[in-house]
Design a protein around this motif. Sequence first.
Motif, PDB file in Angstrom:
ATOM      1  N   ARG A 115       0.985  -1.156  -0.218  1.00  0.00           N
ATOM      2  CA  ARG A 115       0.051   0.123  -0.220  1.00  0.00           C
ATOM      3  C   ARG A 115       1.028   1.192  -0.215  1.00  0.00           C
ATOM      4  O   ARG A 115       0.567   2.356  -0.843  1.00  0.00           O
ATOM      5  CB  ARG A 115      -1.070  -0.059   1.402  1.00  0.00           C
ATOM      6  CG  ARG A 115      -1.808   1.257   1.650  1.00  0.00           C
ATOM      7  CD  ARG A 115      -2.659   0.917   2.420  1.00  0.00           C
ATOM      8  NE  ARG A 115      -3.891   0.145   2.150  1.00  0.00           N
ATOM      9  CZ  ARG A 115      -4.826   0.447   1.497  1.00  0.00           C
ATOM     10  NH1 ARG A 115      -5.197   1.738   1.193  1.00  0.00           N
ATOM     11  NH2 ARG A 115      -5.824  -0.613   0.982  1.00  0.00           N
ATOM     12  N   LEU A 116       1.788   1.160   0.797  1.00  0.00           N
ATOM     13  CA  LEU A 116       2.781   2.339   0.898  1.00  0.00           C
ATOM     14  C   LEU A 116       3.584   2.644  -0.435  1.00  0.00           C
ATOM     15  O   LEU A 116       3.711   3.645  -0.933  1.00  0.00           O
ATOM     16  CB  LEU A 116       3.881   1.888   1.964  1.00  0.00           C
ATOM     17  CG  LEU A 116       4.715   3.046   2.603  1.00  0.00           C
ATOM     18  CD1 LEU A 116       3.936   4.086   3.340  1.00  0.00           C
ATOM     19  CD2 LEU A 116       5.565   2.695   3.804  1.00  0.00           C
ATOM     20  N   VAL A 117       3.851   1.365  -1.207  1.00  0.00           N
ATOM     21  CA  VAL A 117       4.662   1.515  -2.393  1.00  0.00           C
ATOM     22  C   VAL A 117       3.719   2.155  -3.543  1.00  0.00           C
ATOM     23  O   VAL A 117       4.151   3.106  -4.252  1.00  0.00           O
ATOM     24  CB  VAL A 117       5.221   0.276  -2.955  1.00  0.00           C
ATOM     25  CG1 VAL A 117       5.275  -0.086  -4.359  1.00  0.00           C
ATOM     26  CG2 VAL A 117       6.128  -0.611  -2.014  1.00  0.00           C
ATOM     27  N   ARG A 118       2.439   1.790  -3.538  1.00  0.00           N
ATOM     28  CA  ARG A 118       1.368   2.409  -4.180  1.00  0.00           C
ATOM     29  C   ARG A 118       1.062   3.856  -4.020  1.00  0.00           C
ATOM     30  O   ARG A 118       1.151   4.870  -4.760  1.00  0.00           O
ATOM     31  CB  ARG A 118       0.174   1.479  -4.242  1.00  0.00           C
ATOM     32  CG  ARG A 118       0.354   0.264  -4.818  1.00  0.00           C
ATOM     33  CD  ARG A 118      -0.916  -0.626  -5.044  1.00  0.00           C
ATOM     34  NE  ARG A 118      -0.781  -1.755  -5.726  1.00  0.00           N
ATOM     35  CZ  ARG A 118      -0.840  -2.772  -5.305  1.00  0.00           C
ATOM     36  NH1 ARG A 118      -1.205  -2.889  -3.707  1.00  0.00           N
ATOM     37  NH2 ARG A 118      -0.713  -4.079  -5.599  1.00  0.00           N
ATOM     38  N   ASP A 119       1.140   4.008  -2.719  1.00  0.00           N
ATOM     39  CA  ASP A 119       1.136   5.565  -2.254  1.00  0.00           C
ATOM     40  C   ASP A 119       1.903   6.626  -2.727  1.00  0.00           C
ATOM     41  O   ASP A 119       1.759   7.887  -2.783  1.00  0.00           O
ATOM     42  CB  ASP A 119       0.935   5.577  -0.770  1.00  0.00           C
ATOM     43  CG  ASP A 119      -0.422   5.029  -0.107  1.00  0.00           C
ATOM     44  OD1 ASP A 119      -1.371   4.784  -0.900  1.00  0.00           O
ATOM     45  OD2 ASP A 119      -0.567   4.979   1.105  1.00  0.00           O
ATOM     46  N   VAL A 120       3.297   6.122  -2.929  1.00  0.00           N
ATOM     47  CA  VAL A 120       4.556   7.001  -3.351  1.00  0.00           C
ATOM     48  C   VAL A 120       4.353   6.839  -4.792  1.00  0.00           C
ATOM     49  O   VAL A 120       5.289   7.624  -5.336  1.00  0.00           O
ATOM     50  CB  VAL A 120       5.657   6.645  -2.671  1.00  0.00           C
ATOM     51  CG1 VAL A 120       5.690   6.878  -1.280  1.00  0.00           C
ATOM     52  CG2 VAL A 120       6.337   5.300  -3.020  1.00  0.00           C
ATOM     53  N   GLY A 121       3.624   6.334  -5.726  1.00  0.00           N
ATOM     54  CA  GLY A 121       3.400   6.134  -7.125  1.00  0.00           C
ATOM     55  C   GLY A 121       3.990   4.957  -7.834  1.00  0.00           C
ATOM     56  O   GLY A 121       3.991   4.983  -8.872  1.00  0.00           O
ATOM     57  N   GLY A 122       4.282   4.099  -6.884  1.00  0.00           N
ATOM     58  CA  GLY A 122       4.695   2.790  -7.492  1.00  0.00           C
ATOM     59  C   GLY A 122       3.620   1.876  -8.153  1.00  0.00           C
ATOM     60  O   GLY A 122       2.451   1.676  -7.505  1.00  0.00           O
ATOM     61  N   GLU A 123       3.784   1.620  -9.248  1.00  0.00           N
ATOM     62  CA  GLU A 123       2.951   0.803 -10.048  1.00  0.00           C
ATOM     63  C   GLU A 123       3.623  -0.672 -10.047  1.00  0.00           C
ATOM     64  O   GLU A 123       4.721  -1.049 -10.315  1.00  0.00           O
ATOM     65  CB  GLU A 123       2.848   0.814 -11.560  1.00  0.00           C
ATOM     66  CG  GLU A 123       2.413   2.343 -11.761  1.00  0.00           C
ATOM     67  CD  GLU A 123       2.406   2.786 -13.380  1.00  0.00           C
ATOM     68  OE1 GLU A 123       2.165   1.847 -14.220  1.00  0.00           O
ATOM     69  OE2 GLU A 123       3.302   3.793 -13.547  1.00  0.00           O
ATOM     70  N   VAL A 124       2.780  -1.550  -9.275  1.00  0.00           N
ATOM     71  CA  VAL A 124       3.296  -2.787  -9.149  1.00  0.00           C
ATOM     72  C   VAL A 124       2.554  -4.002  -9.810  1.00  0.00           C
ATOM     73  O   VAL A 124       1.433  -4.100 -10.069  1.00  0.00           O
ATOM     74  CB  VAL A 124       2.673  -3.185  -7.429  1.00  0.00           C
ATOM     75  CG1 VAL A 124       3.316  -4.564  -6.910  1.00  0.00           C
ATOM     76  CG2 VAL A 124       3.168  -1.949  -6.506  1.00  0.00           C
TER      77      VAL A 124
END
Length: 143
Positions: A115-124
């Motif tokens: 969730r944190l990764v996506r919150d900073v703009g990371g596309e997983v």
Amino acid sequence: MTDLGQGLYAPFVRERSTGYPMTAGAVRLARIHTRRQLTMWRWPGDVQDAVLIVSELVTNAVHHGRKVGHELWVRLAVLEDGALLIDVSDPVEAFARFGEDGEPAEGDERGRGLRLVRDVGGEVSWFLRRHCGKTVRVRLASA
Ligand SMILES: Nc1ncnc2c1ncn2[C@@H]1O[C@H](COP(=O)(O)OP(=O)(O)OP(=O)(O)O)[C@@H](O)[C@H]1O
Ligand SMILES: [Mg+2]
């Protein structure tokens, strides 16, 4: 499995791959190497965010993707448009309930990393590797 339409082998202008043991110490090392490499490359994106993403993905590889006798791999690749690919590979050929991360329950200390990764703009995304295990990929734009 997802691919975000960018192809597994997107053309890159810079690349570095490093293997690490499946231990907690790998997280710290991968953070140091990532910060150093992106600074040397003068990558124009947010290095702090990239380091945070590496940290979460490597922690996940150690906790959820561990197999005796195997190591994990971190690949950093800068694409032609300046975006950074962060690939973290582990030997486990599954990613249960990928993309189903709902809101963590109050007081729940787990399930926050991606969730944190996506919150900073990371596309997983993730995909199986040809010979062993899988790669979890995050694409982070440079601006
Ligand atoms: N490399 C991986 N291999 C297999 N499953 C994974 C992997 N990474 C994540 N997962 C699955 O996705 C879930 C969500 O990952 P996420 O990082 O968001 O939370 P977490 O690792 O459980 O807790 P934390 O908040 O400490 O990161 C994990 O609980 C796990 O089931
Ligand atoms: Mg995690």
